[in-house]
Design an enzyme around this catalytic site. Structure first.
Site, PDB file in Angstrom:
ATOM      1  N   LYS A  54      67.583 -73.619  24.376  1.00 18.57           N
ATOM      2  CA  LYS A  54      67.893 -74.589  25.583  1.00 18.57           C
ATOM      3  C   LYS A  54      67.871 -75.515  25.099  1.00 18.57           C
ATOM      4  CE  LYS A  54      64.607 -71.211  28.700  1.00 18.57           C
ATOM      5  NZ  LYS A  54      64.407 -70.440  27.579  1.00 18.57           N
ATOM      6  N   ARG A 131      53.868 -95.769  35.006  1.00 17.14           N
ATOM      7  CA  ARG A 131      52.658 -95.753  33.827  1.00 17.14           C
ATOM      8  C   ARG A 131      51.614 -96.757  33.415  1.00 17.14           C
ATOM      9  NH1 ARG A 131      51.557 -90.407  32.183  1.00 17.14           N
ATOM     10  NH2 ARG A 131      51.311 -91.930  30.353  1.00 17.14           N
ATOM     11  N   TYR A 163      44.167 -92.326  26.533  1.00 13.74           N
ATOM     12  CA  TYR A 163      43.755 -94.070  26.271  1.00 13.74           C
ATOM     13  C   TYR A 163      43.258 -94.686  24.763  1.00 13.74           C
ATOM     14  CZ  TYR A 163      41.565 -99.105  25.709  1.00 13.74           C
ATOM     15  OH  TYR A 163      42.128-100.351  25.069  1.00 13.74           O
ATOM     16  N   ARG A 164      42.241 -92.960  25.038  1.00 15.65           N
ATOM     17  CA  ARG A 164      40.579 -93.130  24.158  1.00 15.65           C
ATOM     18  C   ARG A 164      41.929 -92.697  22.685  1.00 15.65           C
ATOM     19  NH1 ARG A 164      36.771 -89.482  22.964  1.00 15.65           N
ATOM     20  NH2 ARG A 164      35.552 -90.707  20.781  1.00 15.65           N
ATOM     21  N   ARG A 165      42.945 -91.155  22.941  1.00 19.70           N
ATOM     22  CA  ARG A 165      43.647 -90.698  21.893  1.00 19.70           C
ATOM     23  C   ARG A 165      45.159 -91.772  21.854  1.00 19.70           C
ATOM     24  NH1 ARG A 165      44.625 -87.152  26.214  1.00 19.70           N
ATOM     25  NH2 ARG A 165      46.444 -87.126  26.273  1.00 19.70           N
ATOM     26  N   GLY A 171      48.593 -92.468  32.772  1.00 18.31           N
ATOM     27  CA  GLY A 171      49.171 -91.882  33.976  1.00 18.31           C
ATOM     28  C   GLY A 171      47.683 -92.233  34.842  1.00 18.31           C
ATOM     29  N   ASP A 174      40.544 -92.684  32.462  1.00 16.43           N
ATOM     30  CA  ASP A 174      38.981 -91.737  32.695  1.00 16.43           C
ATOM     31  C   ASP A 174      38.830 -92.772  32.461  1.00 16.43           C
ATOM     32  OD1 ASP A 174      41.136 -89.795  33.744  1.00 16.43           O
ATOM     33  OD2 ASP A 174      42.008 -90.239  31.512  1.00 16.43           O
ATOM     34  N   ASP A 244      39.087 -92.071  37.195  1.00 18.80           N
ATOM     35  CA  ASP A 244      38.266 -91.434  37.457  1.00 18.80           C
ATOM     36  C   ASP A 244      36.943 -91.649  36.914  1.00 18.80           C
ATOM     37  OD1 ASP A 244      39.904 -89.666  39.186  1.00 18.80           O
ATOM     38  OD2 ASP A 244      39.794 -88.325  37.335  1.00 18.80           O
ATOM     39  N   ASN A 267      40.905 -79.039  24.618  1.00 20.35           N
ATOM     40  CA  ASN A 267      39.853 -78.420  24.950  1.00 20.35           C
ATOM     41  C   ASN A 267      39.663 -77.058  24.892  1.00 20.35           C
ATOM     42  OD1 ASN A 267      39.528 -81.354  26.049  1.00 20.35           O
ATOM     43  ND2 ASN A 267      39.590 -81.322  27.706  1.00 20.35           N
TER      44      ASN A 267
HETATM   45  N1  DCT Z   1      41.478 -82.146  31.313  1.00 16.62           N
HETATM   46  C1  DCT Z   1      41.375 -80.729  31.443  1.00 16.62           C
HETATM   47  N2  DCT Z   1      42.405 -79.672  31.457  1.00 16.62           N
HETATM   48  C2  DCT Z   1      42.970 -80.425  32.748  1.00 16.62           C
HETATM   49  C3  DCT Z   1      43.659 -81.981  33.351  1.00 16.62           C
HETATM   50  C4  DCT Z   1      42.171 -82.631  32.380  1.00 16.62           C
HETATM   51  O1  DCT Z   1      40.971 -80.423  30.075  1.00 16.62           O
HETATM   52  N3  DCT Z   1      43.716 -79.199  33.539  1.00 16.62           N
HETATM   53  C5  DCT Z   1      41.048 -83.466  30.701  1.00 16.62           C
HETATM   54  C6  DCT Z   1      41.739 -83.485  29.325  1.00 16.62           C
HETATM   55  C7  DCT Z   1      41.943 -84.896  29.438  1.00 16.62           C
HETATM   56  C8  DCT Z   1      41.646 -85.203  30.396  1.00 16.62           C
HETATM   57  O2  DCT Z   1      40.801 -84.663  31.000  1.00 16.62           O
HETATM   58  C9  DCT Z   1      42.266 -86.297  31.407  1.00 16.62           C
HETATM   59  O3  DCT Z   1      42.885 -85.801  32.580  1.00 16.62           O
HETATM   60  P1  DCT Z   1      44.085 -86.821  32.765  1.00 16.62           P
HETATM   61  O4  DCT Z   1      43.916 -88.297  33.046  1.00 16.62           O
HETATM   62  O5  DCT Z   1      45.163 -85.930  33.433  1.00 16.62           O
HETATM   63  O6  DCT Z   1      44.598 -86.225  31.283  1.00 16.62           O
HETATM   64  P2  DCT Z   1      45.449 -87.768  30.353  1.00 16.62           P
HETATM   65  O7  DCT Z   1      44.993 -86.906  28.537  1.00 16.62           O
HETATM   66  O8  DCT Z   1      44.270 -88.658  30.436  1.00 16.62           O
HETATM   67  O9  DCT Z   1      47.061 -88.272  30.242  1.00 16.62           O
HETATM   68  P3  DCT Z   1      47.081 -89.337  31.739  1.00 16.62           P
HETATM   69  O10 DCT Z   1      47.620 -90.199  30.701  1.00 16.62           O
HETATM   70  O11 DCT Z   1      48.212 -88.673  32.165  1.00 16.62           O
HETATM   71  O12 DCT Z   1      46.356 -90.043  32.479  1.00 16.62           O
HETATM   72 MG    MG Z   2      44.178 -89.715  32.260  1.00 24.56          MG
END
Ligand code: DCT
Ligand code: MG
Length: 329
Positions: A54, A131, A163-165, A171, A174, A244, A267
């Site tokens: 693709k 973002r 952020y921690r990653r 987005g 947390d 959150d 996860n």
């Molecule tokens: N999480 C998970 N399964 C999901 C959604 C989220 O295990 N279906 C976990 C992993 C990341 C954490 O919760 C926070 O979720 P998000 O804020 O949606 O993801 P993010 O990695 O922080 O990415 P973003 O920058 O988009 O917030």
């Molecule tokens: Mg997040």
């Protein structure tokens, strides 16, 4: 990926396809060169034959043939994708609204029966799509941390998620909060209440999407409290963001950090690995002696063996520790 995401259901083939696309996209994003052919795409780890094909079509034709066939560009798809991008809106509603003749966000704004979350999702729609630069996430983390520390100086507040990653932008925000050696629901709920009141007074929390709940029977037991809302830093040009906040027992902190740092695919892999070793991993910890019956359905809770720290969980699973920035699966 969006197409498969639109039609996926729990356990369906499409759901796995979404995951495979996600993995491929993450791998491609990490490259520092451009892919100019199907062959080049195929050499990238996690890019399989079909996805590479693709990509080849995108490069040579500027489009994906399968999507022509699916009529991806049709109006329904576009409108439903727009509606689904509003916080609090699921696929059932998008179809219902499209069938009623609604086409724009302004059409939705006139609906009399929106949920509270959908109203907030529409109100802050433009801001929530933006973002959030890392530096702003750090600043927001500090605001929450100082409000929490007003109550007890030893409270720990950590920004997790993307952020921690180590991502350059996020987005949403947390945050995980815990207090050394405090596990019981009563005290954790008191911390949550103080924090919410303080952050609302400061004008930092401006709207609530989901409030933590309390039940009497949980008073003396470990319990997780989750707040979801909309926040903003002071100033006229400040952008509204989704935040959150999780307040959790000290004993679960490692398991929660691991879960909330993600990413989601990492996860899933760790949970699967735990299950394959007769264990179970959740945001409460790692449990052993888990018995599974038909269709891998669990028949008991298992015995809690690790979860105070992230390292303890990796050690118990007998896998090398992954730094947060290495958890981009
Ligand atoms: N999480 C998970 N399964 C999901 C959604 C989220 O295990 N279906 C976990 C992993 C990341 C954490 O919760 C926070 O979720 P998000 O804020 O949606 O993801 P993010 O990695 O922080 O990415 P973003 O920058 O988009 O917030
Ligand atoms: Mg997040």
């Amino acid at each position: 990926m969006d197409h498969y995401d639109n039609i996926q259901t729990k356990g369906s083939n499409e759901r796995f396809k979404v995951i495979n696309y996600r993995k491929a996209i993450t791998a491609i994003r990490a490259l520092d060169y451009e892919i100019t052919s199907e062959e080049m795409a195929l050499k990238v780890p996690r890019v399989g034959k079909k996805i590479a094909q693709k990509i080849g079509e995108c490069v040579s034709l500027g489009r994906i043939k399968k999507l022509d066939h699916l009529n991806w560009d049709n109006e329904r798809q576009q409108v439903e994708t727009l509606f689904k991008s509003v916080y609090g809106v699921g696929s059932e509603k998008t179809t219902e609204w499209y069938n009623k003749g609604l086409r724009t966000l302004d059409d939705l704004r006139k609906l009399p029966d929106l949920t509270k979350n959908q109203i907030s999702g529409l109100k802050y729609y433009d801001d929530l799509l933006k973002r959030i630069p890392r530096s702003e996430v750090a600043q927001i983390g500090k605001v929450v941390e100082s409000a929490a520390k007003q109550l007890h100086l030893d409270i720990e507040s950590r920004v997790t998620g993307s952020y921690r990653r180590g991502k350059p932008d996020c987005g949403d925000i947390d945050i995980v909060i815990a207090r050394p050696n405090v596990d019981n629901g009563d005290e954790l709920f008191a911390i949550m209440n103080h924090l919410m009141r303080e952050l609302i007074n400061q004008g930092f929390l401006v709207d609530h999407l989901s409030l933590p709940t309390w039940s009497d029977d949980m008073a003396n037991r470990p319990k997780h409290f989750k707040y979801m809302g909309i926040c903003k830093l002071p100033g006229p040009d400040a952008v509204h963001h989704h935040i959150d906040i999780l307040i959790v027992p000290w004993i679960h902190l490692g398991a929660v950090l691991l879960y909330f740092t993600g990413n989601d695919i990492c996860n899933r892999s760790m949970r699967l690995l735990a299950a394959n070793r007769g264990m179970r991993l959740s945001d409460k910890g790692l449990f052993e002696g888990v018995i599974r019956g038909k269709n891998r359905k669990r028949v008991n809770e298992g015995r809690w063996v690790a979860g105070r720290t992230e390292r303890e969980i990796f050690e118990y699973l007998k896998i090398d520790y992954l730094e947060p920035y290495e958890r981009e699966c």
